[in-house]
Design an enzyme around this catalytic site. Structure first.
Site, PDB file in Angstrom:
ATOM      1  N   GLY A  55       0.527  -1.034  -0.204  1.00 40.44           N
ATOM      2  CA  GLY A  55      -0.428   0.065   0.072  1.00 40.44           C
ATOM      3  C   GLY A  55       1.098   1.416  -0.133  1.00 40.44           C
ATOM      4  O   GLY A  55      -0.509   2.162  -0.350  1.00 40.44           O
ATOM      5  N   ALA A 256      -0.553   6.750   3.990  1.00 41.74           N
ATOM      6  CA  ALA A 256      -1.635   6.819   3.553  1.00 41.74           C
ATOM      7  C   ALA A 256      -1.563   6.182   2.509  1.00 41.74           C
ATOM      8  O   ALA A 256      -0.628   5.694   1.703  1.00 41.74           O
ATOM      9  CB  ALA A 256      -2.522   8.242   3.126  1.00 41.74           C
ATOM     10  N   ASP A 257      -3.000   5.620   2.172  1.00 38.57           N
ATOM     11  CA  ASP A 257      -2.704   4.571   1.281  1.00 38.57           C
ATOM     12  C   ASP A 257      -3.990   5.141  -0.341  1.00 38.57           C
ATOM     13  O   ASP A 257      -2.836   4.743  -1.321  1.00 38.57           O
ATOM     14  CB  ASP A 257      -3.093   2.740   1.359  1.00 38.57           C
ATOM     15  CG  ASP A 257      -2.034   2.189   1.743  1.00 38.57           C
ATOM     16  OD1 ASP A 257      -1.717   1.487   1.517  1.00 38.57           O
ATOM     17  OD2 ASP A 257      -2.292   1.989   2.956  1.00 38.57           O
ATOM     18  N   ARG A 258      -5.037   5.669  -0.135  1.00 39.67           N
ATOM     19  CA  ARG A 258      -5.329   6.765  -0.878  1.00 39.67           C
ATOM     20  C   ARG A 258      -6.185   8.197  -0.047  1.00 39.67           C
ATOM     21  O   ARG A 258      -6.524   7.626   1.491  1.00 39.67           O
ATOM     22  CB  ARG A 258      -6.241   6.190  -1.429  1.00 39.67           C
ATOM     23  CG  ARG A 258      -7.534   6.437  -2.341  1.00 39.67           C
ATOM     24  CD  ARG A 258      -8.005   5.794  -3.158  1.00 39.67           C
ATOM     25  NE  ARG A 258      -7.741   4.896  -3.831  1.00 39.67           N
ATOM     26  CZ  ARG A 258      -7.818   4.129  -5.139  1.00 39.67           C
ATOM     27  NH1 ARG A 258      -8.754   4.569  -5.842  1.00 39.67           N
ATOM     28  NH2 ARG A 258      -7.323   3.471  -5.629  1.00 39.67           N
ATOM     29  N   ALA A 266      -8.268   6.287   3.313  1.00 40.19           N
ATOM     30  CA  ALA A 266      -7.712   5.011   3.761  1.00 40.19           C
ATOM     31  C   ALA A 266      -6.213   4.611   3.838  1.00 40.19           C
ATOM     32  O   ALA A 266      -4.987   4.803   3.122  1.00 40.19           O
ATOM     33  CB  ALA A 266      -7.923   4.325   1.965  1.00 40.19           C
TER      34      ALA A 266
END
Length: 378
Positions: A55, A256-258, A266
């Protein structure tokens, strides 16, 4: 490119043109083993199985460099054949992890670049291939530079937030999952801020969560903190609220991944509950992420696809047998029990104090509980 200085910290990725190795994070902290990546298939497998930290920016770097490695040894009759090869390989790499937007952004840029070369009458097929390889290689250096900027901006934000009142003894930080050199090309995002605070002698102590069920905090973050002699303590995920109640924790910093346009974020499962407890205890909750993690196409977090992983990650645990020194996998739950294992959760923007990027620190709109993240800012 072979002589590039990637990082001043532990390296998860070792690259020179024609050679790519990744530190197998499934074997950490017990066995520091580097695996060779010679094809896109190798890169895909390393990402999917989380030998590369899942991620994070490292995924996009490894994906692109695995393509560069394969391009380096392959010949093409014309640019159309090259473009078709790139499209097929990138389409496959896209399936390795569905939540990490860094990967999708990188794939989009590489596809556009390859398509543009088709219409470029100056570039022949060999020069087009070389430029694609150079683009992939540049990501490595850019990621380290971006991370250092994140570290600088984030540490300055916290120093200004607390002024001189808490800085005499240094700040105490809680972090979740792994966001350091093992999650990036070097330095790190959330852990990069911690490194910058430590470098400036403004850090007192770091608490890192175990980060179940994959234990990235206990295995990887703890490994990095010990490796670099940063004062630190490991806790179970369930101890976070008690920690904030009993210890003088100044901030929680996560990666953060998104990140959506409104700031909904996320990240590794367990992040949401940390944001809730930070709000309750009145301390800043910072998200540290490169701008490539921002998905401007998504209005809010309800639109983020959340990867649900195999239940065996919850029901089993890997550890070192102190008797014979071998890694073993043990069952730790009852047979027949149902398991829900989402890899990520979404933290609403109203629980986030600031989003720290390589371009600067973004705070919520005045009198509103959302951020205003726009492409033109980046």
């Amino acid at each position: 490119m072979g002589g590039i200085v990637q990082s001043e910290t532990l390296l998860a990725i070792k690259y020179s043109r024609g050679s790519l190795e990744i530190l197998n994070q499934l074997l950490l902290p017990f066995q520091p083993v580097y695996d060779k990546i010679t094809t896109v298939d190798d890169g895909h497998d390393a990402i999917r199985t989380m030998r590369v930290r899942g991620g994070a920016p490292a995924i996009a770097v490894v994906a692109s460099l695995s393509l560069a490695i394969e391009l380096n040894v392959k010949s093409f009759v014309n640019k159309a054949e090259l473009n078709q090869f790139v499209k097929e390989k990138l389409s496959y790499l896209k399936t390795s992890r569905p939540t990490a937007v860094d990967l999708f952004n990188t794939i989009g840029k590489l596809l556009s670049l390859s398509e543009n070369f088709l219409n470029d009458t100056v570039l022949n097929v060999e020069k087009s291939k070389l430029k694609l390889i150079e683009f992939c290689e540049a990501m490595l250096q850019t990621d380290v530079e971006n991370n250092k900027n994140i570290g600088s901006f984030g540490s300055e934000f916290l120093k200004n937030y607390y002024k001189s009142s808490s800085l005499s003894e240094g700040l105490t930080i809680l972090t979740h999952c792994n966001t350091g050199s093992l999650a990036t090309a070097g330095w790190g995002t959330a852990l990069g801020i911690i490194r910058s605070l430590n470098e400036a002698k403004n850090l007192s102590h770091v608490y890192c969560t175990e980060t179940r069920p994959y234990n990235q905090g206990g295995r990887l973050t703890a490994y990095e903190l010990v490796y670099e002699k940063i004062p630190s303590t490991l806790i179970c995920d369930s101890m976070a609220s008690a920690l904030l109640k009993t210890k003088n924790v100044n901030a929680i910093i996560v990666g953060a991944d998104r990140v959506c346009a409104n700031g909904d974020t996320a990240n590794k499962i367990g992040t949401y509950q940390l944001a809730i407890t930070a709000k309750y205890h009145g301390i800043p909750f910072l998200v540290a992420a490169p701008s490539t993690s921002i998905d401007f196409s998504l209005e809010n977090g309800s639109l983020i696809p959340i990867e649900v992983r195999n239940g065996s990650e919850v029901s089993k645990i890997k550890g070192l047998d102190e008797g014979d020194g071998k890694l073993r996998t043990l069952k730790i739950s009852a047979d027949g029990i149902n398991i829900w294992n989402p890899g990520f959760d979404v933290t609403p923007a109203d629980l986030i104090s600031a989003i720290v990027t390589e371009k600067g620190v973004f705070e919520k709109l005045k009198d509103k509980n959302v951020f205003n993240l726009k492409k033109e800012y980046f």
